[in-house]
Design a protein around this motif. Structure first.
Motif, short mmCIF file in Angstrom:
data_model
loop_
_atom_site.label_atom_id
_atom_site.label_comp_id
_atom_site.label_asym_id
_atom_site.label_seq_id
_atom_site.Cartn_x
_atom_site.Cartn_y
_atom_site.Cartn_z
N GLY A 20 65.32 -9.19 144.78
CA GLY A 20 65.54 -9.74 146.12
C GLY A 20 66.86 -9.28 146.71
N PHE A 21 67.88 -9.23 145.89
CA PHE A 21 69.20 -8.75 146.36
C PHE A 21 69.09 -7.31 146.85
N ALA A 22 68.44 -6.46 146.05
CA ALA A 22 68.29 -5.06 146.44
C ALA A 22 67.41 -4.92 147.69
N ALA A 23 66.35 -5.73 147.77
CA ALA A 23 65.45 -5.65 148.92
C ALA A 23 66.15 -6.07 150.20
N VAL A 24 66.94 -7.14 150.14
CA VAL A 24 67.65 -7.61 151.34
C VAL A 24 68.71 -6.59 151.75
N ALA A 25 69.43 -6.03 150.76
CA ALA A 25 70.44 -5.03 151.09
C ALA A 25 69.81 -3.82 151.77
N TYR A 26 68.67 -3.37 151.24
CA TYR A 26 67.98 -2.23 151.84
C TYR A 26 67.52 -2.56 153.27
N ALA A 27 66.89 -3.72 153.43
CA ALA A 27 66.41 -4.11 154.76
C ALA A 27 67.56 -4.24 155.75
N PHE A 28 68.68 -4.80 155.31
CA PHE A 28 69.87 -4.95 156.15
C PHE A 28 70.33 -3.57 156.64
N GLY A 29 70.43 -2.62 155.72
CA GLY A 29 70.89 -1.29 156.09
C GLY A 29 69.94 -0.60 157.07
N VAL A 30 68.62 -0.73 156.83
CA VAL A 30 67.65 -0.06 157.70
C VAL A 30 67.64 -0.68 159.10
N VAL A 31 67.73 -1.99 159.18
CA VAL A 31 67.75 -2.64 160.49
C VAL A 31 68.99 -2.21 161.28
N MET A 32 70.14 -2.19 160.64
CA MET A 32 71.36 -1.78 161.34
C MET A 32 71.30 -0.30 161.71
N LEU A 33 70.67 0.52 160.88
CA LEU A 33 70.47 1.93 161.21
C LEU A 33 69.69 2.07 162.52
N GLY A 34 68.65 1.25 162.68
CA GLY A 34 67.86 1.32 163.90
C GLY A 34 68.63 0.94 165.15
N ASN A 35 69.68 0.12 164.99
CA ASN A 35 70.45 -0.33 166.15
C ASN A 35 71.25 0.78 166.80
N THR A 36 71.66 1.79 166.03
CA THR A 36 72.50 2.85 166.58
C THR A 36 71.77 4.19 166.69
N LEU A 37 70.47 4.21 166.44
CA LEU A 37 69.71 5.46 166.56
C LEU A 37 69.85 6.12 167.93
N PRO A 38 69.86 5.37 169.04
CA PRO A 38 69.89 6.05 170.34
C PRO A 38 71.21 6.74 170.68
N THR A 39 72.27 6.52 169.90
CA THR A 39 73.58 7.02 170.28
C THR A 39 73.62 8.50 170.65
N PRO A 40 73.14 9.43 169.80
CA PRO A 40 73.20 10.84 170.19
C PRO A 40 72.07 11.27 171.12
N LEU A 41 71.19 10.32 171.49
CA LEU A 41 70.03 10.66 172.31
C LEU A 41 70.22 10.31 173.78
N TYR A 42 71.31 9.62 174.11
CA TYR A 42 71.48 9.17 175.49
C TYR A 42 71.52 10.34 176.48
N SER A 43 72.10 11.46 176.07
CA SER A 43 72.16 12.60 176.99
C SER A 43 70.76 13.11 177.32
N ILE A 44 69.84 13.04 176.35
CA ILE A 44 68.45 13.46 176.61
C ILE A 44 67.79 12.49 177.57
N TYR A 45 68.02 11.19 177.35
CA TYR A 45 67.46 10.20 178.27
C TYR A 45 68.03 10.38 179.68
N GLN A 46 69.31 10.71 179.78
CA GLN A 46 69.90 10.96 181.09
C GLN A 46 69.18 12.09 181.82
N GLN A 47 68.92 13.17 181.12
CA GLN A 47 68.23 14.30 181.74
C GLN A 47 66.79 13.96 182.10
N ARG A 48 66.13 13.20 181.23
CA ARG A 48 64.72 12.90 181.47
C ARG A 48 64.53 11.92 182.62
N TYR A 49 65.38 10.89 182.68
CA TYR A 49 65.18 9.84 183.69
C TYR A 49 66.17 9.92 184.85
#
Length: 402
Positions: A20-49
């Motif tokens: 359970g400890f390992a599972a929660v740590a993994y899930a915590f890391g993956v969820v936080m990873l998803g929160n900052t995924l758009p950071t290097p993509l904003y310039s593409i969104y700017q061009q598209r929209y």
């Protein structure tokens, strides 16, 4: 929350608890990873929209709305409904956010996706941290809080790194980062479903949302600590939102993989600072964090003024260390000063200040960038935040002297 609604079982030192400890740590890391995924993509969104720096900062900042709402409404809900249920709710919000980004359905999808991403972060920030404390093996019991912090920061840092690499080396830069994140979320969901529930639930228990307060006994400590963490999170918000823009438009370095790597170094610096400087006393760490933050801001300013990469990179790492010192010591100071009945509400208020720091100053930079250019706005921002950090440092030193 009503009194005596639930209790935490004694930590079970068995294979299920370790899993359970390992599972929660993994899930915590993956969820936080998803929160900052758009950071290097904003310039593409700017061009598209077809939008500019101002709307980029607004899209980034609405994330804080979701975080604050989750912290206030659901911060202690896992004491009543159980850790597993709340973690699954956070994972569901993260999955929904990733699906929205994958739809490529325009600005409404971006805004709603960011809000849901913030909700997932707000749930995991509190619930995953206490779940790790509940499930920690004996050898990690005293370091479980540091494990939670390290997983949090490294997850946030890996988001831009992963998205930058996939945007650079795949044919669908707006799709593959979120496909990868959804794939990583699958084992996270399965792991949380199998984790042991460390909370003994009480039938009929009712939950009431957390109300932010500041204990009277903690106000003298709270104000300088909150100012310091506001400054630290404002810089984190700025660099996460627009540092790829600095690299591309000011330094002429548009490589998205490089942008993701640079933002990653900030979060890595924070994780290293939280773990490596954990023994620095609070009375030293709180003013030191503000001073380190000022040094990092100086590096960013030199990089912007001289259009130099190395000072900006070094400043980014140093800012991560300064944020680590400010945040850890601020939490420790107000937790020690606030009495037990109002401690949770005081900590909730501290988090609210931190996430307001992530949102409003970044939008102000977006407004200034529209009027004066991104480089000028960035230089002005570093000067203002450095002044705020120095003011917090002076206030803490005066408080310590008294």
């Amino acid at each position: 929350m009503t009194a005596h609604t639930s209790e935490t079982r004694p930590v079970v030192r068995d294979r299920r608890a370790r899993f359970g400890f390992a599972a929660v740590a993994y899930a915590f890391g993956v969820v936080m990873l998803g929160n900052t995924l758009p950071t290097p993509l904003y310039s593409i969104y700017q061009q598209r929209y077809g939008f500019g720096s101002l709307l980029t900062t607004v899209i980034y900042a609405v994330y804080a709305v979701g975080v604050i709402a989750a912290l206030l409404l659901l911060g202690k809900a896992s004491d009543v409904y159980g850790r597993r249920r709340l973690l699954l709710a956070g994972l569901a919000a993260s999955v929904a956010s990733g699906v929205l980004f994958l739809t490529d359905a325009g600005l409404p999808a971006l805004f709603l996706g960011r809000v849901l991403s913030g909700v997932s972060a707000g749930i995991f920030t509190t619930t995953a941290t206490v779940a790790l404390l509940d499930l920690a093996p004996a050898r990690l019991q005293r370091r479980a809080a540091l494990v939670a912090t390290a997983v949090n920061m490294l997850g946030l840092g890996c988001g831009p790194l992963l998205a930058g690499l996939l945007a650079r080396y795949t044919a669908a830069p707006l799709a593959w980062p979120f496909v990868a994140n959804l794939a990583l979320l699958v084992p996270a969901v399965l792991g949380v479903l199998r984790m042991p529930e460390p909370v003994r639930l009480v039938p009929g228990a009712r939950f009431r949302p957390q109300r932010p307060v500041v204990a009277a006994e903690a106000r003298s400590v709270f104000v300088p600590a909150a100012v310091a963490v506001f400054a630290a999170f404002a810089v984190f918000g700025l660099l996460t939102a627009v540092e790829p823009g600095f690299l591309a438009t000011v330094l002429g370095m548009p490589d998205r993989a490089l942008a993701g790597l640079v933002v990653f170094t900030m979060f890595a610096g924070s994780a290293a600072g939280q773990v490596g400087l954990a023994r620095v006393p609070t009375r030293v760490a709180l003013p030191a964090g503000s001073l380190v933050l000022v040094l990092g801001l100086a590096g960013i300013a030199v990089g912007l003024v001289g259009r130099l990469f190395v000072p900006m990179l070094v400043g980014t790492v140093v800012i991560g260390v300064g944020q680590a010192l400010s945040f850890r010591s601020g939490i420790a100071a107000i937790t020690a000063a606030a009495p037990e009945p109002t401690r949770a509400g005081t900590v909730a208020s501290f988090f609210v200040v931190a996430y307001v720091g992530i949102s409003i100053p970044v939008i102000a930079v977006g407004v200034a960038a529209t009027a004066y250019g991104l480089r000028t706005a960035g230089i002005a921002f570093t000067a203002v935040v450095a002044f705020v950090a120095l003011a917090a440092c002076v206030a803490v030193l005066r408080l310590d002297r008294r």
